[in-house]
Design a protein around this motif. Sequence first.
Motif, mmCIF file in Angstrom:
data_model
loop_
_atom_site.group_PDB
_atom_site.id
_atom_site.type_symbol
_atom_site.label_atom_id
_atom_site.label_comp_id
_atom_site.label_asym_id
_atom_site.label_seq_id
_atom_site.Cartn_x
_atom_site.Cartn_y
_atom_site.Cartn_z
ATOM 1 N N PRO A 296 19.431 -21.400 -24.174
ATOM 2 C CA PRO A 296 18.715 -20.125 -24.278
ATOM 3 C C PRO A 296 17.828 -20.053 -25.520
ATOM 4 N N LEU A 297 16.763 -19.296 -25.377
ATOM 5 C CA LEU A 297 15.834 -18.996 -26.460
ATOM 6 C C LEU A 297 15.816 -17.485 -26.634
ATOM 7 N N GLU A 298 16.195 -17.029 -27.811
ATOM 8 C CA GLU A 298 16.143 -15.588 -28.081
ATOM 9 C C GLU A 298 14.844 -15.263 -28.795
ATOM 10 N N VAL A 299 14.120 -14.287 -28.250
ATOM 11 C CA VAL A 299 12.904 -13.771 -28.874
ATOM 12 C C VAL A 299 13.264 -12.367 -29.355
ATOM 13 N N GLU A 300 13.755 -12.300 -30.573
ATOM 14 C CA GLU A 300 14.293 -11.040 -31.094
ATOM 15 C C GLU A 300 13.266 -9.917 -31.074
ATOM 16 N N ARG A 301 12.024 -10.205 -31.459
ATOM 17 C CA ARG A 301 10.999 -9.157 -31.524
ATOM 18 C C ARG A 301 10.637 -8.614 -30.152
ATOM 19 N N ALA A 302 10.968 -9.324 -29.093
ATOM 20 C CA ALA A 302 10.734 -8.851 -27.724
ATOM 21 C C ALA A 302 12.031 -8.355 -27.089
ATOM 22 N N PRO B 172 15.335 -26.639 -38.771
ATOM 23 C CA PRO B 172 16.719 -26.991 -39.117
ATOM 24 C C PRO B 172 17.771 -26.037 -38.531
ATOM 25 N N GLU B 173 17.476 -24.744 -38.490
ATOM 26 C CA GLU B 173 18.445 -23.794 -37.922
ATOM 27 C C GLU B 173 18.680 -24.069 -36.440
ATOM 28 N N ASP B 174 17.618 -24.374 -35.703
ATOM 29 C CA ASP B 174 17.774 -24.678 -34.281
ATOM 30 C C ASP B 174 18.525 -25.991 -34.084
ATOM 31 N N LEU B 175 18.224 -26.976 -34.911
ATOM 32 C CA LEU B 175 18.858 -28.283 -34.751
ATOM 33 C C LEU B 175 20.359 -28.220 -34.994
ATOM 34 N N SER B 176 20.813 -27.226 -35.744
ATOM 35 C CA SER B 176 22.249 -27.072 -35.983
ATOM 36 C C SER B 176 22.861 -25.949 -35.147
ATOM 37 N N ALA B 177 22.052 -25.251 -34.365
ATOM 38 C CA ALA B 177 22.556 -24.136 -33.544
ATOM 39 C C ALA B 177 23.437 -24.669 -32.414
ATOM 40 N N GLU B 178 24.491 -23.967 -32.136
ATOM 41 C CA GLU B 178 25.395 -24.367 -31.058
ATOM 42 C C GLU B 178 24.995 -23.791 -29.710
ATOM 43 N N HIS C 285 13.469 -20.863 -32.891
ATOM 44 C CA HIS C 285 12.263 -21.351 -33.563
ATOM 45 C C HIS C 285 11.603 -22.537 -32.847
ATOM 46 N N PRO C 286 11.271 -22.428 -31.573
ATOM 47 C CA PRO C 286 10.642 -23.575 -30.911
ATOM 48 C C PRO C 286 9.208 -23.786 -31.406
ATOM 49 N N ARG C 287 8.793 -25.040 -31.416
ATOM 50 C CA ARG C 287 7.408 -25.365 -31.752
ATOM 51 C C ARG C 287 6.567 -25.453 -30.477
ATOM 52 N N VAL C 288 7.189 -25.956 -29.398
ATOM 53 C CA VAL C 288 6.504 -26.143 -28.116
ATOM 54 C C VAL C 288 7.386 -25.583 -27.007
ATOM 55 N N ILE C 289 6.770 -24.884 -26.061
ATOM 56 C CA ILE C 289 7.459 -24.428 -24.847
ATOM 57 C C ILE C 289 6.639 -24.889 -23.651
ATOM 58 N N ILE C 290 7.341 -25.456 -22.664
ATOM 59 C CA ILE C 290 6.715 -25.887 -21.417
ATOM 60 C C ILE C 290 7.367 -25.139 -20.272
ATOM 61 N N GLU C 291 6.559 -24.482 -19.459
ATOM 62 C CA GLU C 291 7.037 -23.807 -18.254
ATOM 63 C C GLU C 291 6.349 -24.434 -17.053
ATOM 64 N N VAL C 292 7.134 -24.774 -16.039
ATOM 65 C CA VAL C 292 6.599 -25.286 -14.782
ATOM 66 C C VAL C 292 6.433 -24.089 -13.855
ATOM 67 N N LEU C 293 5.230 -23.892 -13.372
ATOM 68 C CA LEU C 293 4.924 -22.722 -12.560
ATOM 69 C C LEU C 293 5.511 -22.835 -11.161
ATOM 70 N N SER C 294 5.879 -21.686 -10.622
ATOM 71 C CA SER C 294 6.253 -21.589 -9.210
ATOM 72 C C SER C 294 5.569 -20.338 -8.671
ATOM 73 N N ASP D 127 6.865 -16.848 -34.453
ATOM 74 C CA ASP D 127 5.993 -17.432 -35.481
ATOM 75 C C ASP D 127 5.978 -18.954 -35.445
ATOM 76 N N SER D 128 7.068 -19.554 -35.001
ATOM 77 C CA SER D 128 7.178 -21.021 -34.987
ATOM 78 C C SER D 128 6.394 -21.666 -33.846
ATOM 79 N N LEU D 129 6.111 -20.914 -32.782
ATOM 80 C CA LEU D 129 5.500 -21.499 -31.589
ATOM 81 C C LEU D 129 4.054 -21.901 -31.857
#
Length: 189
Positions: free
Chosen positions: A62-68, A82-88, A93-102, A121-123
């Motif tokens: 999951p990706l949480e977008v707190e401001r939304a 670093p926070e994401d890399l250690s998140a369980e 904080h993703p840098r890239v997001i890929i969505e496949v359309l349907s 901000d990280s995207l």
Amino acid sequence: MSGNRSRPSSTNTLPGWFYVAGEPFPEIRIHQAHVIVAGNCYAALHQRLRGSPCRPYIADMPLEVERADAVYYPDVMVSCHPEDLSAERVLHHPRVIIEVLSDGTAAYDRGQKFAAYRLLDSLQEYVLVDADRRSLEIFRRLPSDDWLLATHYCARALVLASLELEIGLDEVFEGLDREPVTASTGSPS
């Protein structure tokens, strides 16, 4: 948030659902092509990012977008934070997001979901992949915080400038043109 709904936590969200203001909405994944293309993107990123400080994730994370006030399950995302890399259980904080359309999600992926993702901000790059048309739309954040549709390389490759890598379209769409194999004969139907 209103009413007695609480924000979904990392322990009460489910893959295949996204949440906006605590309200669950089902993700629509009805075509095999969607899964093949998402898997191809993840596999290519995993291979190219080995040994780097970045890591790709598939739709189960999951990706949480707190401001939304929203929780999504992007088809593929990459984080170098670093926070994401250690998140369980949840990333922020993703840098890239890929969505496949349907057919059922294309308008939402281009509209409300992209609006929410832009609050991160990280995207740096947001990629929409159309498996039916074998095409890409790559949106890049500019220093002005505006977003640019980068079309120059889209006809030949998935170019992710923020990760300094490129994935050929043949690799992104690999496996979509194969004839199905029947279970009984092991040959194309």
